[in-house]
Design an enzyme around this catalytic site. Structure first.
Site, short mmCIF file in Angstrom:
data_model
loop_
_atom_site.label_atom_id
_atom_site.label_comp_id
_atom_site.label_asym_id
_atom_site.label_seq_id
_atom_site.Cartn_x
_atom_site.Cartn_y
_atom_site.Cartn_z
N CYS A 136 0.83 -1.20 0.00
CA CYS A 136 0.00 0.00 0.00
C CYS A 136 0.87 1.25 0.00
O CYS A 136 1.43 1.63 1.04
CB CYS A 136 -0.93 0.00 1.22
SG CYS A 136 -1.99 1.46 1.30
N CYS A 139 -0.48 4.09 2.22
CA CYS A 139 -0.24 3.84 3.65
C CYS A 139 1.21 4.12 4.03
O CYS A 139 1.49 4.72 5.07
CB CYS A 139 -0.56 2.39 4.00
SG CYS A 139 -2.18 1.81 3.48
N ASP A 140 2.14 3.66 3.21
CA ASP A 140 3.55 3.62 3.63
C ASP A 140 4.49 4.49 2.80
O ASP A 140 5.67 4.61 3.15
CB ASP A 140 4.05 2.17 3.57
CG ASP A 140 3.25 1.24 4.47
OD1 ASP A 140 2.82 1.72 5.54
OD2 ASP A 140 3.05 0.07 4.11
#
Length: 319
Positions: A136, A139-140
């Site tokens: 992701c 997300c990261d």
């Protein structure tokens, strides 16, 4: 064995399931939540969560899920280990089998079974998950600002991940197994406008290198057989997700990949009294905060359904 009768059953944990439990508990629905095969969901394999509101300094994924669980327990949710292995939504109340043996009859069922990222299955992928390996970018990606990263995939998801990372990272290598992409033409055009994205055609990943963190990626050209090493600190697998919805097939309406279809603006499915939230029904956003939002919706929809049913039953009894 006599079935256990439950007003509100929540199948699966994670942000969606625990949020549904918090709202359902506060509404007096006495929810029972079965955590599934991965208690806490995908966030339990995420190191740092920096984009969830309310945590200015960030929080680890496992710690966040522990907090979610504690909050659900605080309001009285009955949280249990176990996994739903079979359902029967042809009658009412709804029947759910836990671990292949325990039968439950539930007046309302909230599905929050999530989705699992598809992985390549290569050497180093599992070992370095959360230490440079991710599924992701949204997300990261922040953790790789100014660094060199690799994205694997050929569809719209891979193109979107690469484009997102290009705004943060110094260099983005996009590995495509064939000599063309499946992504839409408009997404491919977008990639062409970003100078720090390099597409490596006919390229497959052989191995991820690094002991404590990702250091480099060994790749191979599948036409020439030539191998090379890409120095990178981030490796993003963007080959899709599989919703954990197999046991509901034949009962609930789904799209071609297995995501549960809900009635627009709600968590309601085609079966009355069955609601879906989180990544089991979301193939677009797939974020913790959106999952939590749909968990709230599912609990409110379930509460409304149960109240209306009580009224209907009472009217039938007095008729």
């Amino acid at each position: 064995m006599t079935p256990e009768k439950i007003d509100c059953l929540i199948i699966g944990s994670g942000p969606a399931g625990y949020t549904a439990a918090i709202y359902a508990s506060r509404a007096g629905l006495n929810p029972v939540l079965y955590q599934g095969s991965q208690p806490g969901g995908q966030l339990t394999i995420t190191t740092e969560v920096d984009n969830y509101p309310g945590y200015p300094d960030g929080i680890s994924g496992p710690e966040m899920m522990i907090n979610f669980e504690k909050q659900a327990r605080r309001f009285g949710t009955d949280i249990r280990y176990g996994m739903a292995t079979e359902v029967d939504f042809t009658g009412y109340p709804h029947k759910v089998i836990i671990d292949g043996k325990k039968e439950i009859e539930a007046n309302a069922v909230i599905i929050s079974t999530g989705a699992s990222a598809k992985w390549l299955g290569i050497d180093g992928e599992e070992r370095l998950n959360g230490r440079g390996v991710s599924a992701c970018a949204v997300c990261d990606g922040f953790f790789f600002r100014g660094q060199d990263v690799v994205v694997v995939g050929a569809g719209d998801t891979a193109a979107e991940e690469a484009s997102y990372l290009a705004k943060l990272c110094r260099k983005v290598y996009l590995l495509v197994r064939r000599d063309e992409m499946r992504a839409s033409k408009i997404m491919q055009k977008r990639l062409e406008t970003l100078p720090n994205i390099e597409i490596l055609w006919n390229t497959e990943t052989v191995r991820l290198n690094g002991e404590e963190e990702l250091e480099s990626v060994l790749v191979r050209n599948n036409k020439t057989g030539e191998e090379s090493v890409l120095t990178a600190t981030g490796f993003f697998v963007a080959i899709g997700h599989k919703p954990n919805t197999d046991i509901f097939k034949g009962y609930l309406h789904m799209d071609e990949t297995g995501y549960i279809q809900t009635i627009k603006g709600s968590s309601c499915t085609n079966i009355k009294g069955v609601f879906a939230c989180g990544d089991a029904q979301d193939n677009v956003y797939r974020q913790a905060v959106t999952a939590a939002g749909t968990g709230c919706m599912a609990a409110l929809d379930a509460e409304r359904f149960l109240v209306e049913r009580e009224v209907e039953v009472a009217m039938e009894e007095t008729a």
